[in-house]
Design a protein around this motif. Structure first.
Motif, mmCIF file in Angstrom:
data_model
loop_
_atom_site.group_PDB
_atom_site.id
_atom_site.type_symbol
_atom_site.label_atom_id
_atom_site.label_comp_id
_atom_site.label_asym_id
_atom_site.label_seq_id
_atom_site.Cartn_x
_atom_site.Cartn_y
_atom_site.Cartn_z
ATOM 1 N N GLU A 183 -15.201 12.114 3.163
ATOM 2 C CA GLU A 183 -16.632 12.026 3.447
ATOM 3 C C GLU A 183 -17.474 12.778 2.414
ATOM 4 O O GLU A 183 -18.588 12.353 2.080
ATOM 5 N N ARG A 184 -16.952 13.884 1.905
ATOM 6 C CA ARG A 184 -17.753 14.744 1.031
ATOM 7 C C ARG A 184 -17.704 14.337 -0.440
ATOM 8 O O ARG A 184 -18.518 14.797 -1.232
ATOM 9 N N ALA A 185 -16.739 13.484 -0.811
ATOM 10 C CA ALA A 185 -16.542 13.158 -2.222
ATOM 11 C C ALA A 185 -17.128 11.790 -2.557
ATOM 12 O O ALA A 185 -17.108 10.871 -1.736
ATOM 13 N N ALA A 186 -17.636 11.663 -3.768
ATOM 14 C CA ALA A 186 -18.094 10.355 -4.235
ATOM 15 C C ALA A 186 -16.910 9.486 -4.648
ATOM 16 O O ALA A 186 -16.948 8.257 -4.537
ATOM 17 N N SER A 187 -15.860 10.146 -5.114
ATOM 18 C CA SER A 187 -14.641 9.446 -5.506
ATOM 19 C C SER A 187 -13.456 10.253 -4.991
ATOM 20 O O SER A 187 -13.388 11.467 -5.211
ATOM 21 N N PHE A 188 -12.545 9.588 -4.296
ATOM 22 C CA PHE A 188 -11.424 10.320 -3.691
ATOM 23 C C PHE A 188 -10.288 9.358 -3.405
ATOM 24 O O PHE A 188 -10.501 8.259 -2.900
ATOM 25 N N ARG A 189 -9.072 9.796 -3.759
ATOM 26 C CA ARG A 189 -7.876 9.020 -3.428
ATOM 27 C C ARG A 189 -6.873 9.937 -2.746
ATOM 28 O O ARG A 189 -6.539 10.998 -3.271
ATOM 29 N N ALA A 190 -6.398 9.496 -1.602
ATOM 30 C CA ALA A 190 -5.410 10.261 -0.852
ATOM 31 C C ALA A 190 -4.291 9.341 -0.423
ATOM 32 O O ALA A 190 -4.483 8.132 -0.243
ATOM 33 N N VAL A 191 -3.110 9.918 -0.240
ATOM 34 C CA VAL A 191 -1.997 9.169 0.329
ATOM 35 C C VAL A 191 -1.378 10.015 1.429
ATOM 36 O O VAL A 191 -1.153 11.217 1.263
ATOM 37 N N TYR A 192 -1.149 9.381 2.577
ATOM 38 C CA TYR A 192 -0.501 10.012 3.715
ATOM 39 C C TYR A 192 0.861 9.335 3.838
ATOM 40 O O TYR A 192 0.951 8.148 4.118
ATOM 41 N N VAL A 193 1.931 10.108 3.614
ATOM 42 C CA VAL A 193 3.282 9.559 3.605
ATOM 43 C C VAL A 193 3.940 9.818 4.953
ATOM 44 O O VAL A 193 4.013 10.966 5.408
ATOM 45 N N ALA A 194 4.411 8.760 5.591
ATOM 46 C CA ALA A 194 5.063 8.855 6.901
ATOM 47 C C ALA A 194 6.385 8.103 6.847
ATOM 48 O O ALA A 194 6.526 7.144 6.081
ATOM 49 N N PRO A 195 7.383 8.506 7.641
ATOM 50 C CA PRO A 195 8.725 7.943 7.485
ATOM 51 C C PRO A 195 8.932 6.552 8.070
ATOM 52 O O PRO A 195 9.891 5.878 7.715
ATOM 53 N N THR A 196 8.064 6.101 8.970
ATOM 54 C CA THR A 196 8.302 4.825 9.644
ATOM 55 C C THR A 196 7.041 3.977 9.646
ATOM 56 O O THR A 196 5.919 4.484 9.585
ATOM 57 N N ARG A 197 7.243 2.649 9.770
ATOM 58 C CA ARG A 197 6.100 1.751 9.881
ATOM 59 C C ARG A 197 5.305 2.041 11.146
ATOM 60 O O ARG A 197 4.085 1.874 11.185
ATOM 61 N N ALA A 198 6.012 2.437 12.215
ATOM 62 C CA ALA A 198 5.321 2.749 13.471
ATOM 63 C C ALA A 198 4.335 3.902 13.269
ATOM 64 O O ALA A 198 3.203 3.862 13.765
#
Length: 853
Positions: A183-198
């Motif tokens: 919300e605070r950034a004009a440009s931002f890339r993040a990745v949230y890594v999780a072990p399962t599709r669920a």
């Protein structure tokens, strides 16, 4: 603080203290059970209770974990047993305030004005709460002390690991941190890594809800960049999908979050996770890293191996609810259960539960105990595998009636129509019972989870799938074995993680873990807490089976076998080393990641890796993204393709649209070629999988696929009966047995296994390697023009989207994104709610790209 600690030692060492505490904890545990227990211990007197609360008020002033845990136990148990004692109520709340346990404080708050609270107590509570309160969206939410400490660390930490008990609010905290950064950034890339599709689905849905309808944020579970999309993007990916994204683009991240980070220790997938996180962090000096894990240690040592030597750790070992571990055993006489409370000093007798139900049959005792003691608040019942889960669920539902819940009736009708009319889940769920295992379709599994959270499903029988990741706490947890599958031992840390599901923060102050026949277990893993020890899976493999690893580098790759648990990690470790050798970085990589091993072994591994790469002779770019597949097998596949090209059979190598004429024959041969050359596997099995894969890519609905599987099983059984009949005619004394009636649950389960294990996992990896090698061969033989005709079938298998009828590409409004999911499982009446429940969303860019399951 030393004075408080000295005083605490004196109090806890008093002769009467242990006896009064024992009576309080036993009384609290007995009253927390949703059944009448014939207790053997009287609760403490009012005077003794206030003495304990006074002691707890001192304990909470120390930093000692044992004393703070004891203080919380005294406070919560007092609130359970004290009844109308206003003084005990106020003292208990004061202790919870000092502990910073505001979820429990809110849960025990009485309606109306607190007439017994002093002005100072009220002021103190209000100030403490305000200091811990943060704004989440449109709401102000008080955090626990642990959450607030971690929250304050997050903005400035270059790399941080957050370790706390199950359901301590770790992921909630980090998702809010991520959303604020977006919300605070004009440009931002993040990745949230999780072990399962669920878990991808659950996390992406939470982020979608938190950010609302912001039109300039792309949230996706598809591992592709959208070059024309917004400057703010959030990827929610498995480690395999992150690996694909990193290989396909030069994307850099401002924030990398790794959930269930203890999986860094998990064989080949742990190696993929380690390698992918290291790549993601190394691409930018400003990337921040957050690791999440339940009750884990060892992060400091792992930090260097993932490119974060300055990793700091925020840790808590204090759950926010009481978690009673209660041992159950059949009474010697009558229909009764004996109950013991497990404590650090050993089992403590609670009492006897008498029932009109029998508990004599060991095979059904787990279900009988759950029915009697877990009827309220939601109960998770552990089963060793899918077959066992179905059996226990049938036992649970046998004595229950259809309660007429319209929500469960809707799910039941959905299952009959969109899975199979004879799938037993459809009948039992009307009674508030369901089974749950990892290979179920995502949509069905998440529907069951939602029904359990909302209180419609009272008993959910589950496998190890629910041991991590999915946020599904319960009032009660029932376990009758420390094993999984075919009696393989469970890791104690995994069992403790599952036990930690007992007790719902903000919904309960207590949860019960019922251990059926615990005294007969070969080991007693729940006597004392055991957390995860996080260690690099690559380091573990090199240190534990170095000879096998060296042999694999020499070409003796172990074949996949259910009886060889080390085969997968040995193959992956060898592939990783060979890929590093191809990239001319193996020496530095080995010294950095295996620095604790003998220098001689490190040198042998390095030399063997270099020799293997020279022998294989495949490009570094290919090995860098396909090292989980046997590199020697990749070479065999490459040579086979060159032979076909020399025979002028190039077109037969090229994957085509699943809807094209001749697709069944083409994919049958492609899958056979892959399985034969890479895995040295059975061609008949490859043919079976290719047929299922093609139907999957064509978007064939589940009921049609499952009906075909039932028909296939029926034809097979009829053929066996005919063979047996002929055998009996020839040999009248023959004892050959005919197959029994088809059990639809068995057929459905096997089909789910094939789809999830083979089609959507194994052949996704193999298929990607196949296409990469095919593109190399086409370039080397001067046929680059054919590359555009190569259909990306691994993407179709992984994301399960319907292909465009016109050709090879996905019909989509924006580059690199498949079109929306087919109606494989969505009934018209509830398709949109089901889609929302499954986590599927359209991203909010102007192009409205579709995100994956």
């Amino acid at each position: 603080m030393s004075f408080a600690l000295d005083l605490s030692d004196r109090m806890a060492g008093h002769a009467a203290f242990s006896d009064i505490l024992r009576r309080l904890e036993s009384s609290g545990a007995a009253r927390s059970i949703a059944a009448e227990i014939e207790t053997v211990t009287e609760p403490p007197s009012d005077e003794d209770l206030h003495k304990l609360l006074y002691c707890a008020g001192v304990f909470v002033q120390t930093d000692d974990l044992a004393y703070r845990r004891m203080a919380q136990s005294i406070a919560l148990n007092s609130l359970i047993v004290a009844g109308g004692d206003e003084g005990a109520y106020q003292r208990g709340r004061r202790i919870l305030t000092d502990l910073g346990n505001f979820p429990a404080l809110d849960r025990v708050r009485r309606e109306g004005t607190e007439t017994g609270a002093s002005f100072l107590d009220a002021l103190r509570r209000t100030l403490s709460r305000e200091l811990n309160t943060v704004r989440v969206g449109d709401h102000w939410i008080p955090l626990t002390d642990f959450q607030k400490d971690a929250w304050d660390e997050l903005p400035d930490a270059r790399a941080i690991a957050i370790s706390a008990p199950t359901s301590a609010g770790k992921s909630f905290l980090v998702i809010e941190h991520l959303c604020r950064q977006v919300e605070r950034a004009a440009s931002f890339r993040a990745v949230y890594v999780a072990p399962t599709r669920a878990l991808l689905s659950e996390v992406s849905a939470k982020i979608q809800r938190r950010l609302g309808e912001a039109a300039d944020v792309r949230i996706t579970t598809v591992p592709t960049q959208d070059p024309s999309g917004p400057d703010r993007q959030v990827f929610v990916l498995t480690q395999e999908r992150l690996q694909v994204l990193l290989a396909a683009s030069a994307v850099t991240f401002d924030l990398v979050v790794v959930d269930e980070a203890q999986n860094l220790s998990d064989g080949s997938r742990g190696m993929i996770l380690q390698d992918s996180v290291e790549q993601a962090v190394s691409r930018s000096g400003t990337t921040r890293l957050v690791l999440l894990a339940p009750g884990a240690r060892g992060f400091e040592a792992v930090g260097a191996s993932i490119g974060a030597p300055d990793l700091i750790v925020a840790r808590s070992e204090l759950p926010s609810v009481l978690q009673n571990r209660i041992q159950l055993r059949k009474a010697e006489v009558g229909n009764a259960l004996e109950l013991d409370l497990l404590t650090p000093d050993g089992p403590r007798r609670l009492g006897t539960y008498r029932s009109g139900r029998g508990f004599d049959v060991p095979d059904s005792r787990l279900a009988a105990a759950a029915l009697e003691l877990g009827s309220t608040g939601g109960s998770l019942v552990y089963a060793t595998g899918p077959t066992d889960a179905e059996k226990v669920a049938r036992q649970l539902s046998h004595d229950l009636e259809d309660g007429g819940d319209p929500a469960l009736a809707t799910i039941s009708d959905f299952v009959r129509k969109h899975i199979h009319p004879d799938y037993t889940l459809a009948g039992m769920i009307r009674k508030g019972v369901a089974f749950h295992y990892g290979k179920m379709p995502t949509l069905l599994r998440e529907t069951l989870e939602g029904a359990f959270r909302d209180g419609h499903v009272r008993f959910l029988v589950c496998t190890t799938t629910l041991f991590e990741g999915i946020n599904l706490p319960a009032r009660n947890v029932f376990i009758d074995t420390p094993t999984r599958g075919t009696r393989k031992p469970l890791a104690p840390a995994a069992l403790w993680n599952f036990a930690g599901r007992a007790g719902r923060m903000s919904a309960d102050i207590v949860g019960n873990v019922f251990l059926v026949d615990y005294e007969d277990w070969p080991d007693k893993p729940l006597d004392a807490f055991v957390g995860y020890e996080v260690q690099s899976a690559f380091l573990r493999t090199a240190s534990e089976v170095p000879d096998r690893l060296l042999g694999a580098l020499g070409g003796a790759m172990p074949t996949e076998s259910p009886h060889d648990e080390d085969a997968g990690r040995v193959r992956a470790a060898a592939g990783l080393l060979i890929s590093k050798a191809a990239g001319d970085e193996v020496r530095g990589y080995v010294d950095r990641t295996l620095g604790s091993l003998d220098e001689g072994l490190r040198n042998r591994l390095t030399e063997a890796s270099l020799a293997a790469h020279e022998k294989i002779g495949l490009p570094a770019t290919l090995l860098a993204t396909n090292w989980t597949v046997d590199p020697f097998g990749l070479r065999r596949l490459y040579d086979n393709m060159l032979e076909k090209v020399a025979e002028e059979k190039t077109l037969k190598l090229i994957p085509i649209s699943p809807l094209a004429k001749g697709a069944y024959d083409r994919y049958g041969k492609i899958f056979t070629r892959i399985h034969r050359e890479v895995n040295c596997g059975d061609v008949g099995f490859a043919g079976l999988v290719s047929g299922i894969a093609l139907r999957w890519m064509r978007g064939v609905p589940y009921p049609v696929m499952l009906a075909k599987a039932v028909e296939r099983q029926k034809r097979y059984d009829d053929k066996r009966r005919e063979v047996n009949r002929i055998e009996r005619e020839r040999n009248p004394g023959s004892r050959v047995r005919d197959p029994g009636e088809i059990v639809v649950d068995d057929v459905v389960r096997r089909e789910f296994d094939l789809i999830e294990d083979q089609v959507r996992f194994r052949f996704v990896q193999l298929g990607k390697a196949y296409i990469d090698i095919l593109n190399i061969v086409l370039r080397e033989t001067g046929q680059e023009g054919l590359i555009d005709d190569v259909y990306d079938f691994p993407l179709a298998l992984e994301l399960a989207f319907r292909p465009s009828p016109a050709g090879r590409s996905w019909s989509s409004a924006c580059p690199g994104s498949p079109r929306r999911p087919s109606s494989r499982s969505f009934p018209t009446a509830i398709s949109r709610p089901m889609l929302r429940a499954s986590g599927w969303r359209e991203s909010r860019t102007s192009a409205r790209c579709a995100s994956g399951q």
